[in-house]
Scaffold this motif. Structure first.
Motif, short mmCIF file in Angstrom:
data_model
loop_
_atom_site.label_atom_id
_atom_site.label_comp_id
_atom_site.label_asym_id
_atom_site.label_seq_id
_atom_site.Cartn_x
_atom_site.Cartn_y
_atom_site.Cartn_z
N THR A 125 0.84 -1.20 0.00
CA THR A 125 0.00 0.00 0.00
C THR A 125 0.87 1.24 0.00
O THR A 125 2.03 1.22 0.41
CB THR A 125 -0.91 0.06 1.25
OG1 THR A 125 -0.06 0.01 2.40
CG2 THR A 125 -1.90 -1.08 1.31
N CYS A 126 0.28 2.34 -0.46
CA CYS A 126 0.97 3.62 -0.45
C CYS A 126 0.85 4.22 0.96
O CYS A 126 -0.24 4.33 1.50
CB CYS A 126 0.33 4.56 -1.46
SG CYS A 126 0.95 6.24 -1.33
N GLY A 127 1.99 4.54 1.56
CA GLY A 127 2.00 5.10 2.90
C GLY A 127 1.40 6.50 2.97
O GLY A 127 1.01 6.96 4.04
N ASP A 128 1.29 7.17 1.82
CA ASP A 128 0.75 8.53 1.81
C ASP A 128 -0.76 8.56 1.62
O ASP A 128 -1.47 9.26 2.33
CB ASP A 128 1.41 9.37 0.71
CG ASP A 128 2.91 9.53 0.97
OD1 ASP A 128 3.29 9.67 2.15
OD2 ASP A 128 3.69 9.50 0.00
N CYS A 129 -1.28 7.75 0.66
CA CYS A 129 -2.72 7.85 0.36
C CYS A 129 -3.45 6.53 0.57
O CYS A 129 -4.65 6.44 0.32
CB CYS A 129 -2.93 8.35 -1.07
SG CYS A 129 -2.60 7.11 -2.32
N SER A 130 -2.74 5.47 1.00
CA SER A 130 -3.35 4.16 1.28
C SER A 130 -3.85 3.41 0.04
O SER A 130 -4.58 2.43 0.17
CB SER A 130 -4.51 4.28 2.28
OG SER A 130 -4.08 4.90 3.45
N VAL A 145 6.51 4.17 -7.57
CA VAL A 145 5.77 5.44 -7.52
C VAL A 145 4.27 5.17 -7.48
O VAL A 145 3.75 4.39 -8.29
CB VAL A 145 6.09 6.33 -8.76
CG1 VAL A 145 5.32 7.65 -8.68
CG2 VAL A 145 7.58 6.59 -8.86
N CYS A 146 3.57 5.79 -6.53
CA CYS A 146 2.13 5.58 -6.40
C CYS A 146 1.36 6.21 -7.56
O CYS A 146 1.57 7.38 -7.88
CB CYS A 146 1.65 6.18 -5.07
SG CYS A 146 -0.14 6.13 -4.86
N ASP A 147 0.47 5.42 -8.19
CA ASP A 147 -0.33 5.92 -9.30
C ASP A 147 -1.26 7.05 -8.85
O ASP A 147 -1.56 7.96 -9.62
CB ASP A 147 -1.25 4.81 -9.86
CG ASP A 147 -0.45 3.69 -10.49
OD1 ASP A 147 0.78 3.84 -10.65
OD2 ASP A 147 -1.07 2.66 -10.82
N SER A 148 -1.76 6.95 -7.60
CA SER A 148 -2.80 7.88 -7.16
C SER A 148 -2.23 9.23 -6.75
O SER A 148 -2.79 10.26 -7.08
CB SER A 148 -3.58 7.30 -5.98
OG SER A 148 -4.11 6.05 -6.34
N CYS A 149 -1.11 9.22 -5.99
CA CYS A 149 -0.64 10.49 -5.42
C CYS A 149 0.81 10.82 -5.77
O CYS A 149 1.31 11.87 -5.39
CB CYS A 149 -0.83 10.48 -3.90
SG CYS A 149 0.37 9.44 -3.03
N GLY A 150 1.46 9.92 -6.48
CA GLY A 150 2.85 10.20 -6.85
C GLY A 150 3.85 9.96 -5.73
O GLY A 150 5.05 10.20 -5.90
ZN LIG Z 1 -0.36 7.27 -2.87
#
Ligand SMILES: [Zn+2]
Length: 210
Positions: A125-130, A145-150
């Motif tokens: 999971t992305c630690g910034d936006c889950s 790199v997270c697709d949702s928030c970068g």
């Molecule tokens: Zn994210």
């Protein structure tokens, strides 16, 4: 009235199938954990007895759980039976259950251990936006790199590592194999291949329940 029992290891998609079985059959789901919490909250005599055990850190004895189930299967929504989830866990419990309600089908969703490890362990999971990703089934478009928030702070749960999952699965197999044998001898045990598309699994289960 006849009830069904649902078995499936962690990560086999049992929750999804349980919901579909309820939608299709109208049977209410009975989980002993939920039932215990409800009886304690309602302050019933059995609930108070269970509470004493739980508060002193003891396992609630089978007898108490069986009493709760005996009451539960008398409820009006259970007049056509119920779907047991997470119960029975032992042959002794299965024998006690047989005394209070007829179980017509035991459905076991089976998925090879290796496939479950693959499903569970690939998650991150992305630690910034889950946002949730999976190594094989849903990787991020750009590695790291997270697709949702970068963001670039991916996390993996420690208890999702392969050895933890494998030991959870081996405990599950150890617990369920005597039960599988016990129900199989009674001709009501149905193995369902759970390593397929969700709809195909549901179709097989509903066919077994006919
Ligand atoms: Zn994210």
């Amino acid at each position: 009235m006849s009830s069904i029992v649902l078995f499936g290891p962690p990560g086999a998609g049992k929750g999804t199938q349980a919901q579909r079985i309820m939608d299709s059959t109208g049977l209410p789901q009975v989980s002993t954990g939920d039932m215990l919490r409800a009886a304690v909250a309602a302050g019933t005599p059995t609930g108070m007895e269970a509470k004493n055990y739980m508060e002193s850190g003891q396992l609630v004895p089978d007898e108490v759980i069986i009493n709760l189930i005996r009451d539960r299967v008398q409820d009006t929504d259970a007049s056509n039976g119920v779907m047991f989830d997470g119960f029975p866990r032992t042959v002794a419990q299965a024998e006690a259950l047989a005394e209070i309600t007829e179980v017509s089908h035991v459905i076991a969703i089976e998925v090879p251990d290796g496939r479950i490890v693959e499903r569970i362990c690939g998650r991150y999971t992305c630690g910034d936006c889950s946002a949730v990703f999976h190594d094989t089934f849903n990787p991020s478009n750009v590695e790291g790199v997270c697709d949702s928030c970068g963001g670039n702070d991916f996390k993996r749960r420690a208890d999702d590592n392969a050895n933890t999952v494998l030991s959870r699965l081996s405990a599950y197999h150890e617990q369920t194999s005597p039960l599988a044998e016990w129900y199989d001898q009674r001709g009501i045990f149905f193995r369902i291949d759970g390593d397929r598309a969700i709809d195909e699994i549901t179709e097989d289960i509903l066919r077994a329940l006919k």
